[in-house]
Motif scaffolding. Structure first.
Motif, mmCIF file in Angstrom:
data_model
loop_
_atom_site.group_PDB
_atom_site.id
_atom_site.type_symbol
_atom_site.label_atom_id
_atom_site.label_comp_id
_atom_site.label_asym_id
_atom_site.label_seq_id
_atom_site.Cartn_x
_atom_site.Cartn_y
_atom_site.Cartn_z
ATOM 1 N N UNK A 139 -6.207 143.779 47.833
ATOM 2 C CA UNK A 139 -6.584 143.574 46.430
ATOM 3 C C UNK A 139 -5.625 142.563 45.799
ATOM 4 N N UNK A 140 -4.352 142.752 46.074
ATOM 5 C CA UNK A 140 -3.320 141.860 45.533
ATOM 6 C C UNK A 140 -3.565 140.433 46.021
ATOM 7 N N UNK A 141 -3.813 140.313 47.322
ATOM 8 C CA UNK A 141 -4.008 138.996 47.929
ATOM 9 C C UNK A 141 -5.254 138.294 47.363
ATOM 10 N N UNK A 142 -6.281 139.071 47.115
ATOM 11 C CA UNK A 142 -7.536 138.481 46.628
ATOM 12 C C UNK A 142 -7.398 137.961 45.197
ATOM 13 N N UNK A 143 -6.419 138.485 44.475
ATOM 14 C CA UNK A 143 -6.199 138.023 43.103
ATOM 15 C C UNK A 143 -7.145 138.640 42.082
ATOM 16 N N UNK A 144 -8.018 139.559 42.500
ATOM 17 C CA UNK A 144 -8.943 140.142 41.516
ATOM 18 C C UNK A 144 -8.246 141.232 40.695
ATOM 19 N N UNK A 145 -8.803 141.457 39.534
ATOM 20 C CA UNK A 145 -8.218 142.430 38.601
ATOM 21 C C UNK A 145 -8.490 143.859 39.079
ATOM 22 N N UNK A 146 -7.447 144.681 39.087
ATOM 23 C CA UNK A 146 -7.628 146.092 39.474
ATOM 24 C C UNK A 146 -7.694 146.945 38.206
ATOM 25 N N UNK A 147 -8.763 147.693 38.073
ATOM 26 C CA UNK A 147 -8.930 148.562 36.900
ATOM 27 C C UNK A 147 -8.739 150.013 37.348
ATOM 28 N N UNK A 148 -7.664 150.664 36.873
ATOM 29 C CA UNK A 148 -7.353 152.012 37.371
ATOM 30 C C UNK A 148 -8.346 153.068 36.867
ATOM 31 N N UNK A 149 -8.931 153.779 37.813
ATOM 32 C CA UNK A 149 -10.005 154.707 37.434
ATOM 33 C C UNK A 149 -9.901 156.034 38.195
ATOM 34 N N UNK A 150 -10.088 157.110 37.475
ATOM 35 C CA UNK A 150 -10.221 158.423 38.108
ATOM 36 C C UNK A 150 -11.699 158.662 38.362
ATOM 37 N N UNK A 151 -12.007 159.196 39.538
ATOM 38 C CA UNK A 151 -13.408 159.366 39.950
ATOM 39 C C UNK A 151 -13.636 160.832 40.287
ATOM 40 N N UNK A 152 -14.651 161.397 39.690
ATOM 41 C CA UNK A 152 -14.864 162.840 39.801
ATOM 42 C C UNK A 152 -16.321 163.088 40.179
ATOM 43 N N UNK A 153 -16.547 163.781 41.277
ATOM 44 C CA UNK A 153 -17.927 163.979 41.716
ATOM 45 C C UNK A 153 -18.400 165.403 41.374
ATOM 46 N N UNK A 154 -19.524 165.407 40.674
ATOM 47 C CA UNK A 154 -20.103 166.650 40.152
ATOM 48 C C UNK A 154 -21.287 167.034 41.044
ATOM 49 N N UNK A 155 -21.546 168.306 41.179
ATOM 50 C CA UNK A 155 -22.685 168.781 41.950
ATOM 51 C C UNK A 155 -23.985 168.162 41.410
ATOM 52 N N UNK A 156 -24.932 167.668 42.208
ATOM 53 C CA UNK A 156 -25.037 167.840 43.655
ATOM 54 C C UNK A 156 -24.179 166.874 44.493
ATOM 55 N N UNK A 157 -23.748 165.751 43.957
ATOM 56 C CA UNK A 157 -22.770 164.902 44.639
ATOM 57 C C UNK A 157 -23.306 163.921 45.660
ATOM 58 N N UNK A 158 -24.415 164.240 46.300
ATOM 59 C CA UNK A 158 -25.057 163.287 47.212
ATOM 60 C C UNK A 158 -24.166 162.796 48.345
ATOM 61 N N UNK A 159 -24.463 161.593 48.806
ATOM 62 C CA UNK A 159 -23.750 161.012 49.951
ATOM 63 C C UNK A 159 -22.254 160.896 49.677
ATOM 64 N N UNK A 160 -21.912 160.452 48.485
ATOM 65 C CA UNK A 160 -20.491 160.242 48.202
ATOM 66 C C UNK A 160 -19.723 161.563 48.191
ATOM 67 N N UNK A 161 -20.379 162.624 47.773
ATOM 68 C CA UNK A 161 -19.739 163.937 47.793
ATOM 69 C C UNK A 161 -19.461 164.384 49.221
ATOM 70 N N UNK A 162 -20.407 164.079 50.100
ATOM 71 C CA UNK A 162 -20.262 164.478 51.508
ATOM 72 C C UNK A 162 -19.204 163.628 52.198
ATOM 73 N N UNK A 163 -19.334 162.326 52.055
ATOM 74 C CA UNK A 163 -18.379 161.426 52.725
ATOM 75 C C UNK A 163 -16.970 161.630 52.178
ATOM 76 N N UNK A 164 -16.889 161.868 50.879
ATOM 77 C CA UNK A 164 -15.576 161.978 50.245
ATOM 78 C C UNK A 164 -14.975 163.372 50.272
ATOM 79 N N UNK A 165 -15.517 164.277 51.086
ATOM 80 C CA UNK A 165 -14.973 165.647 51.175
ATOM 81 C C UNK A 165 -14.727 166.249 49.796
#
Ligand code: 1GP
Length: 246
Positions: free
Chosen positions: A113-139
């Motif tokens: 990310x640093x090398x690419x020079x793009x802006x990093x926007x700090x974000x908290x991510x919270x998965x709510x039921x049912x959660x779908x694919x991302x809920x499964x992949x993200x444990x």
């Protein structure tokens, strides 16, 4: 990009269109993005749970050559970094049971990310039921839909840790979007947090409901893959969000 979004938020709420680079060619993504822009979207998010870095890079490049609105990467893993994007949601999957998704992937991806020079926007991510694919992949330790105080506490913790965006996710294509009560609790629990809501929002009415409840940014993705008229569908969603601004 963060300042641009916050500037818009002073007068109205924001809509972002999520494009999954897996689902079409880069040229196809440009067509979708242009139609979404005509429909009134404010920016393009690029990502998905199972996307590879080459697709992200090629699609980001094509979009950067053809559209002026912000292109924000919504990473599914460490490979999803591209210098052609304007920013990346640098996110921690707060309710994952696996430290990889909470901080390890971020550490592995940070040098790129640093090398690419793009802006990093700090974000908290919270998965709510049912959660779908991302809920499964993200444990995910999925938050029950009817427990709004749980993500609100995480939102407070995320704000105290310095994160400035907080994403309530029901999962792409979810049958039910995050409940308005949950959105309202997280919004009220925080001071300056930008609340993003996505997953399962398919019409103007649902967009209105989550925006009215306190979402600053409403994200839709699946609908642009399903509809034959992207401009009209995005316009319906954006009109719902505008109604909540009144
Ligand atoms: C998924 O929240 C986004 O990460 C968007 O969800 O595809 O259901 O619109 P949909």
């Amino acid at each position: 990009v963060e300042n641009q979004i916050k500037d818009i938020l002073k007068s109205r709420k924001v809509h972002l269109t999520l494009i999954d680079p897996d689902e079409q060619t880069p040229e196809g993504a440009v067509e979708i993005a242009k139609a979404a822009i005509r429909g009134g979207t404010d920016g393009i998010m690029l990502g998905g749970s199972t996307v590879d870095g080459v697709d992200v890079d090629n699609t980001a490049k094509a979009l950067s050559e053809n559209i002026d609105l912000p292109i924000i990467i919504f990473p599914g893993n460490t490979s999803n970094v591209s210098k052609y994007a304007d920013a990346i949601f640098f996110m921690s999957f707060l309710n994952s049971n696996n430290p990889y998704w909470i901080i390890e992937a971020q550490a592995l991806g940070a040098p790129q990310v640093k090398k690419s020079g793009i802006e990093a926007i700090p974000m908290g991510y919270m998965v709510i039921s049912p959660g779908g694919t991302v809920g499964w992949i993200g444990d995910a330790k999925l938050v029950p839909r009817n427990k709004p105080k749980i993500p609100a506490a995480y939102a407070m913790a995320a704000e105290a840790l310095g994160m400035r965006f907080f994403y309530l996710e029901a999962g792409s294509g979810a049958e039910e979007y995050v409940s308005p009560e949950m959105v309202a609790y997280s919004k009220k629990a925080t001071d300056d947090m930008v609340i993003i809501v996505g997953g399962g929002i398919r019409d103007g009415e649902s967009a209105y409901i989550v925006a009215k409840a306190g979402a600053d940014i409403v994200v839709t993705g699946t609908i642009v893959e399903e509809t034959l008229d992207v401009e009209a569908k995005i316009n319906e969603i954006v009109s719902g969000i505008r109604k909540a601004d009144e």
